[in-house]
Design a protein around this motif. Structure first.
Motif, mmCIF file in Angstrom:
data_model
loop_
_atom_site.group_PDB
_atom_site.id
_atom_site.type_symbol
_atom_site.label_atom_id
_atom_site.label_comp_id
_atom_site.label_asym_id
_atom_site.label_seq_id
_atom_site.Cartn_x
_atom_site.Cartn_y
_atom_site.Cartn_z
ATOM 1 N N GLN A 116 0.830 -1.205 0.000
ATOM 2 C CA GLN A 116 0.000 0.000 0.000
ATOM 3 C C GLN A 116 0.864 1.255 0.000
ATOM 4 O OE1 GLN A 116 -3.257 0.060 -0.494
ATOM 5 N NE2 GLN A 116 -3.208 -2.188 -0.605
ATOM 6 N N HIS A 117 1.955 1.211 0.739
ATOM 7 C CA HIS A 117 2.897 2.331 0.739
ATOM 8 C C HIS A 117 3.437 2.570 -0.673
ATOM 9 C CE1 HIS A 117 6.631 4.565 1.441
ATOM 10 N NE2 HIS A 117 7.301 3.533 0.941
ATOM 11 N N SER A 118 3.785 1.494 -1.379
ATOM 12 C CA SER A 118 4.324 1.617 -2.735
ATOM 13 C C SER A 118 3.305 2.225 -3.688
ATOM 14 C CB SER A 118 4.775 0.244 -3.247
ATOM 15 O OG SER A 118 5.804 -0.283 -2.439
ATOM 16 N N GLY A 128 9.373 2.399 -11.011
ATOM 17 C CA GLY A 128 10.354 2.401 -9.930
ATOM 18 C C GLY A 128 9.705 2.393 -8.563
ATOM 19 N N ALA A 129 8.610 3.146 -8.415
ATOM 20 C CA ALA A 129 7.927 3.223 -7.120
ATOM 21 C C ALA A 129 7.312 1.888 -6.726
ATOM 22 C CB ALA A 129 6.845 4.303 -7.172
ATOM 23 N N LEU A 130 6.776 1.150 -7.696
ATOM 24 C CA LEU A 130 6.135 -0.120 -7.375
ATOM 25 C C LEU A 130 7.121 -1.159 -6.861
ATOM 26 C CD1 LEU A 130 3.514 -0.607 -10.240
ATOM 27 C CD2 LEU A 130 3.045 -0.400 -7.796
ATOM 28 N N TYR A 131 8.356 -1.091 -7.329
ATOM 29 C CA TYR A 131 9.312 -2.150 -7.004
ATOM 30 C C TYR A 131 10.392 -1.716 -6.010
ATOM 31 C CZ TYR A 131 7.350 -4.553 -11.073
ATOM 32 O OH TYR A 131 6.505 -5.167 -11.956
ATOM 33 N N HIS A 132 10.398 -0.447 -5.578
ATOM 34 C CA HIS A 132 11.552 0.036 -4.822
ATOM 35 C C HIS A 132 11.706 -0.638 -3.467
ATOM 36 C CE1 HIS A 132 8.518 2.458 -2.721
ATOM 37 N NE2 HIS A 132 9.438 2.778 -1.809
ATOM 38 N N ASP A 133 10.613 -1.142 -2.889
ATOM 39 C CA ASP A 133 10.675 -1.746 -1.553
ATOM 40 C C ASP A 133 10.419 -3.251 -1.560
ATOM 41 O OD1 ASP A 133 11.468 0.285 0.119
ATOM 42 O OD2 ASP A 133 9.442 0.937 0.633
ATOM 43 N N ILE A 134 10.632 -3.923 -2.697
ATOM 44 C CA ILE A 134 10.335 -5.367 -2.746
ATOM 45 C C ILE A 134 11.212 -6.146 -1.773
ATOM 46 C CG2 ILE A 134 9.432 -5.382 -5.102
ATOM 47 C CD1 ILE A 134 12.169 -6.331 -6.041
ATOM 48 N N GLY A 135 12.358 -5.570 -1.391
ATOM 49 C CA GLY A 135 13.241 -6.264 -0.457
ATOM 50 C C GLY A 135 12.616 -6.466 0.913
ATOM 51 N N LYS A 136 11.593 -5.695 1.241
ATOM 52 C CA LYS A 136 10.940 -5.833 2.549
ATOM 53 C C LYS A 136 10.166 -7.142 2.677
ATOM 54 C CE LYS A 136 10.535 -0.864 3.483
ATOM 55 N NZ LYS A 136 9.633 0.264 3.772
ATOM 56 N N MET A 137 9.956 -7.846 1.573
ATOM 57 C CA MET A 137 9.296 -9.155 1.638
ATOM 58 C C MET A 137 10.120 -10.154 2.436
ATOM 59 S SD MET A 137 7.538 -10.001 -2.028
ATOM 60 C CE MET A 137 9.047 -9.866 -2.989
ATOM 61 N N ARG A 138 11.426 -9.975 2.423
ATOM 62 C CA ARG A 138 12.295 -10.924 3.119
ATOM 63 C C ARG A 138 12.093 -10.861 4.644
ATOM 64 N NH1 ARG A 138 17.088 -12.163 0.035
ATOM 65 N NH2 ARG A 138 16.336 -13.064 -1.921
ATOM 66 N N PHE A 195 9.294 -3.812 9.481
ATOM 67 C CA PHE A 195 8.818 -2.495 9.058
ATOM 68 C C PHE A 195 7.422 -2.280 9.612
ATOM 69 C CE2 PHE A 195 11.795 -4.294 6.107
ATOM 70 C CZ PHE A 195 12.751 -3.296 6.017
ATOM 71 N N ILE A 196 7.248 -1.147 10.260
ATOM 72 C CA ILE A 196 6.064 -0.893 11.068
ATOM 73 C C ILE A 196 4.775 -0.927 10.264
ATOM 74 C CG2 ILE A 196 6.192 1.623 10.820
ATOM 75 C CD1 ILE A 196 5.334 1.786 13.784
ATOM 76 N N GLU A 197 4.845 -0.593 8.962
ATOM 77 C CA GLU A 197 3.612 -0.545 8.189
ATOM 78 C C GLU A 197 2.989 -1.927 8.011
ATOM 79 O OE1 GLU A 197 6.878 -0.574 4.879
ATOM 80 O OE2 GLU A 197 6.596 0.290 6.881
ATOM 81 N N ASN A 198 3.776 -3.000 8.253
ATOM 82 C CA ASN A 198 3.256 -4.359 8.072
ATOM 83 C C ASN A 198 2.786 -5.007 9.371
ATOM 84 O OD1 ASN A 198 3.834 -4.562 5.208
ATOM 85 N ND2 ASN A 198 5.988 -4.640 5.787
ATOM 86 N N GLU A 199 3.179 -4.434 10.526
ATOM 87 C CA GLU A 199 2.906 -5.106 11.793
ATOM 88 C C GLU A 199 1.412 -5.282 12.054
ATOM 89 O OE1 GLU A 199 4.867 -3.207 14.993
ATOM 90 O OE2 GLU A 199 6.856 -3.958 14.465
ATOM 91 N N SER A 200 0.655 -4.198 11.943
ATOM 92 C CA SER A 200 -0.773 -4.292 12.266
ATOM 93 C C SER A 200 -1.522 -5.157 11.272
ATOM 94 C CB SER A 200 -1.385 -2.883 12.309
ATOM 95 O OG SER A 200 -1.256 -2.260 11.044
ATOM 96 N N MET A 201 -1.109 -5.135 10.007
ATOM 97 C CA MET A 201 -1.806 -5.930 8.993
ATOM 98 C C MET A 201 -1.514 -7.414 9.139
ATOM 99 S SD MET A 201 -1.736 -3.740 5.468
ATOM 100 C CE MET A 201 -2.607 -2.180 5.333
#
Length: 679
Positions: free
Chosen positions: A465-467, A491-501, A506-512
Motif C-alpha cells: 500500500q505504501h508503494s 520504480g515506485a512499485l518495485y523500490h521496496d520489494i526487499g521488505k518481503m524478506r 517495518f512498522i507498516e506491516n505489523e498491524s496488517m
C-alpha cells in the motif's frame, strides 16, 4: 573523458563504413523520364555509339514467329522415387514372384523415364517439341515426350504390370490401403531459366538489337514528348552508360564521392543528436539501437535499389519512424527519422517522390502513434499512413503526367503500410536485445498483476500500500517537471520489494500481519545498530530479488538509490543517546548510491514524504507544506541530489506539486451526523 569519446566515435565510424560499402559502385544515369511526359532537360546528344535494345515483348514476338522450337528443360528430384519406394507394402505372395519386390521394380522403371504433373509437359504455344531435356544429377539427356508419364498414367501402369505378374493378389486394394498411389508424385521439375538459356542458345538468329545510334546523334530534344520509341532509345542509352561508361570513372573518384556523401550523413546525425538528445552518448544501448535503425533504413534503400528500384515502394520506411518513436522522445524521432531516408534521394529515379512520401507519412505516424498504438488501432494508423503515402504519390504523378499504370505502385505502397503492423512487434525483440525502455514495457511492469507484486501484496501488505501511494505521488511530481511518469511509477512499485524478506521489521506491516493485539514490536530488545542493519538490508534484499525475477537494470537502480547514502536517523540518534560512538555513523548508512536521474530524485523524495506523512497529527496545509520543505531541504543539505541533473527550478516545481497532492489526499472532511432512530 577519453573513453567516452572513443565510445561515441567507434560506432559512428562503423556506421560510416557500412554506408560506404552499400553505396552504388557505378555512376547513375542522371535523367528522369517517363513515356508520355515532356523531356525537361536540354537536348540530349549521344556521347558514344550504342545499340538500340529490343524490348522483351519484341524479342518474345520474334521468338514465337521463328522456326526454332523451345525444348522444355526439367530437373529430376530423386527424393520422389525414394519416398515412393518407402511406401511399398511389405507383403509376400504364394506365387513364384514376391509382390513387394515386383512393385518396387515397376516403380523404379516408371521413374526411369520420369513423371510430370497432370498438366503434362510444358510447351510453347505453336512450337510444341517432341522431346524434353531431363537433368539427372549433373548430366542432361533428351527424353521423348511420349515416354514421360503423368501421375494418373503412372498409377495405371503400376496396377496393370503388378496384376499381370502377380495375378493372385488384389493389387489395387493393397495399394489403396497403404497409400502407395498417393506417393506416386511428379519427379520432374520444370526449370524455366534453363529452358530460356537453351532456347536463346539455339536462337542465335534472333538479334537482341534493332540497330545502332552513332555518337553525336541527338536522342531527344528539350520539351519533346517521350514516346515509346524515344523511351526505347533512352533505355538503351542508359543501359550502355551504366554497364560500360558509368564504370569507366576512376574507382578512387567514386569511392571519394561516396565517402563524402556518407560522411555528410554521419555529421548530420551527430549534429541532430547533439541538438535533440545529447545524453544518448552516455547510454550505449540506446545509441547503438538508434544507429541500427538508421542503418536498416539506409540498407532498405541502397540494397533494394541494386536489385530492382521498383521494389522500393514495398519497403516500409515508416516502420523505422515507429521503431524510433517507441524508445525515444518524440522530438528525437522527428529529428532523426529523416536522416534514415536521405539515401533515397541519390539512389533511385523515384528518389524525390519516395523521400517526400515517407518523410510526411513517417512524421505523421510519430505524431499519431500514441493515439493508435493499442491492438487493432494499429491498423487504423496503417490505413492513415497508406492514405498519406498514396496521396503524396498521386500528387507527384499529377505534376509529372505519365501514361504508365500507377496501380502496381499503389498496391505496393498499401502492402508496405500493412507491413508496419506486421513488423512493429520487432520492437519487443529490440527491447530485450538492447535493454531499452519503451512505454509498452513500462506499462507491462506497472501492472500490479505481475508475480512479484502479488507476492509483495501477500507477504508485506503495508509495504504494498505504501508503494501504491508513493507511485501516485511520484507520478504527480514527474508530470510537474516533465520527467517520465511511467518510469517513476515502475520504480515506485518495485523500490521496496526487499521488505518481503523480513516484513515485520517495518512498522507498516505489523498491524496488517499481526492484528491489533500484536505483541511488542520487532525492534524491541534489539540494539540500535542491529535494528539499523535489518532496516537497511531491504535494499540489498531487493536487488537480490530483482535479479531472481529478472527485473531490468533501471528497476535495480531505483531500488539502490531510493535511500541514496542517507543514514537511519532514528536509530543513529538512539545509538548516540545510549552513549554510542559518533564515528559509527557509516554503520547506520544505506549502502546504495545517490540518485543519478530526475526520476530517481522524485522517488527518493516521494518515498520519504509518504512515510513521514503517516506520523503527522495535524494535516493542515501549513503542516503539510513544512513536511515537504523539511524533507527536501534535508536531502539537499546531505548532497543526495548532487549526482542528478535536476535543477533548483525543477525542485521547486516538484515541491509545489507534492504539497498540492498531500493537500488533496488529507483534505478535511465534514462530520456526518448519526441518523436518529425513530420509533
Amino acid at each position: 573523458m577519453k573513453s567516452r569519446t572513443v565510445r561515441i566515435v567507434i560506432p559512428l565510424v562503423l556506421f560510416f563504413a557500412s554506408l560506404l560499402l552499400m553505396m552504388p559502385r557505378s555512376e547513375r544515369f542522371g535523367y528522369e523520364y517517363r513515356q508520355g511526359s515532356a523531356w525537361k532537360y536540354e537536348t540530349l546528344v549521344s556521347q558514344f555509339s550504342f545499340p538500340i535494345l529490343k524490348t522483351p515483348d519484341q524479342i518474345l514476338e520474334e521468338s514465337q514467329n521463328s522456326s526454332v522450337k523451345v525444348v522444355p528443360y526439367y530437373r529430376q528430384d530423386e527424393s520422389v522415387l525414394a519416398n515412393a519406394l518407402a511406401a511399398v507394402p511389405v507383403l509376400s505372395s504364394d506365387g513364384p514372384e514376391d509382390f513387394s519386390a515386383v512393385t518396387a521394380e515397376i516403380i523404379s522403371r516408371i521413374y526411369g523415364t520420369g513423371v510430370v504433373g497432370e498438366d503434362g509437359v510444358r510447351q510453347s504455344p505453336g512450337a510444341e517439341s517432341d522431346i524434353i531435356y531431363v537433368q539427372r544429377g549433373k548430366r542432361a539427356s533428351m527424353v521423348p515426350v511420349t515416354e514421360v508419364l503423368k501421375p494418373s498414367q503412372a498409377r495405371e501402369m503400376l496396377l496393370a504390370k503388378a496384376s499381370e505378374r502377380v495375378p493372385g493378389v488384389n493389387a489395387d486394394s493393397i495399394y489403396r490401403a497403404c497409400g502407395l498411389y498417393n506417393a506416386l508424385l511428379p519427379d520432374l521439375v520444370f526449370d524455366s531459366e534453363m529452358t530460356r538459356l537453351v532456347a536463346s542458345d539455339k536462337s542465335v538468329s534472333i538479334s537482341p538489337t534493332l540497330g545502332y545510334v552513332p555518337a553525336g546523334q541527338p536522342i531527344v530534344s528539350e520539351g519533346e514528348i517521350v514516346t515509346a520509341e524515344i523511351e526505347q532509345l533512352l533505355d538503351s542509352y542508359r543501359h550502355e552508360f551504366e554497364t560500360n561508361f558509368g564504370t569507366d570513372q576512376s574507382a578512387l573518384v567514386r569511392w571519394i564521392g561516396n565517402a563524402g556523401i556518407s560522411l555528410a550523413m554521419v555529421v548530420l546525425l551527430l549534429l541532430a543528436l547533439l541538438a535533440s538528445y545529447p545524453s544518448i552518448f552516455d547510454k550505449m544501448n540506446e545509441y547503438l539501437y538508434l544507429l541500427l535503425i538508421l542503418l536498416l533504413m539506409s540498407a532498405g534503400a541502397l540494397v533494394t535499389d541494386r536489385m530492382n528500384e521498383d521494389f522500393l515502394f514495398l519497403i516500409p520506411f515508416t516502420l523505422g519512424a515507429l521503431f524510433l518513436q517507441a524508445n525515444f522522445h518524440k522530438k528525437v524521432a522527428f529529428c532523426i527519422y529523416p536522416i534514415g531516408l536521405l539515401p533515397l534521394l541519390f539512389v533511385s529515379g523515384n528518389g524525390t517522390v519516395l523521400f517526400v512520401m515517407n518523410f510526411v507519412a513517417g512524421e505523421v505516424s510519430i505524431q499519431l502513434f500514441k493515439t493508435f498504438s493499442r491492438r487493432w488501432k494499429q491498423f487504423i494508423l496503417a490505413f492513415i499512413t497508406a492514405s498519406i503515402l498514396i496521396a503524396v504519390f498521386l500528387s507527384f504523378r499529377l505534376v509529372h503526367l505519365t501514361s504508365e499504370s500507377i496501380w502496381r505502385s499503389m498496391l505496393m505502397i498499401f502492402i508496405a503500410s500493412m507491413l508496419t503492423v506486421a513488423g512493429y512487434p520487432l520492437t519487443f525483440l529490440f527491447e530485450r536485445l538492447f535493454n531499452l525502455l519503451s512505454d509498452a514495457r513500462l506499462e507491462e511492469l506497472c501492472s500490479t498483476s505481475n508475480k512479484i507484486l502479488l507476492e509483495l501484496e501477500q507477504k508485506a501488505p503495508g509495504t504494498f500500500q505504501h508503494s501504491l501511494q508513493v507511485m501516485n505521488m511520484a507520478d504527480t511530481a514527474a508530470r510537474s517537471i516533465g520527467a517520465n511518469p511511467l518510469l517513476v511509477r515502475a520504480g515506485a512499485l518495485y523500490h521496496d520489494i526487499g521488505k518481503m524478506r523480513n516484513p515485520l521489521c517495518f512498522i507498516e506491516n505489523e498491524s496488517m500481519l499481526l492484528g491489533a493485539n500484536a505483541p511488542e514490536g520487532y525492534h524491541s530488545g534489539l540494539s540500535p545498530l542491529q535494528s539499523s542493519h535489518d532496516i537497511t538490508r531491504h535494499v540489498s534484499d531487493g536487488l537480490e530479488l530483482a535479479d531472481h525475477y529478472r527485473l531490468p537494470g533501471f528497476i535495480k537502480d531505483f531500488i539502490a538509490s531510493h535511500h541514496g547514502t542517507t543514514i537511519t536517523s532514528y536509530f543513529f540518534n538512539k545509538h548516540l543517546k545510549e552513549g554510542g560512538d559518533p564515528g559509527d555513523e557509516d554503520q547506520f548508512r544505506y549502502q546504495g548510491f545517490r540518485p543519478r536521474t530526475r526520476e530517481q530524485v522524485i522517488l527518493m523524495v516521494a518515498d520519504s514524504i509518504e512515510a513521514a506523512s503517516r506520523t503527522l497529527k495535524n494535516y493542515s496545509s501549513q503542516s503539510l507544506s513544512s513536511l515537504v520543505e523539511r524533507i527536501v531541504d534535508s536531502k539537499l543539505e546531505e548532497g543526495q541530489f548532487d549526482d542528478s541533473p535536476i535543477t533548483l527550478r525543477e525542485i521547486t516545481l516538484m515541491k509545489e506539486s507534492l504539497k498540492s497532492y498531500l493537500g488533496q489526499m488529507f483534505h478535511e472532511r465534514i462530520a456526518y451526523p448519526k441518523k436518529s432512530s425513530t420509533k
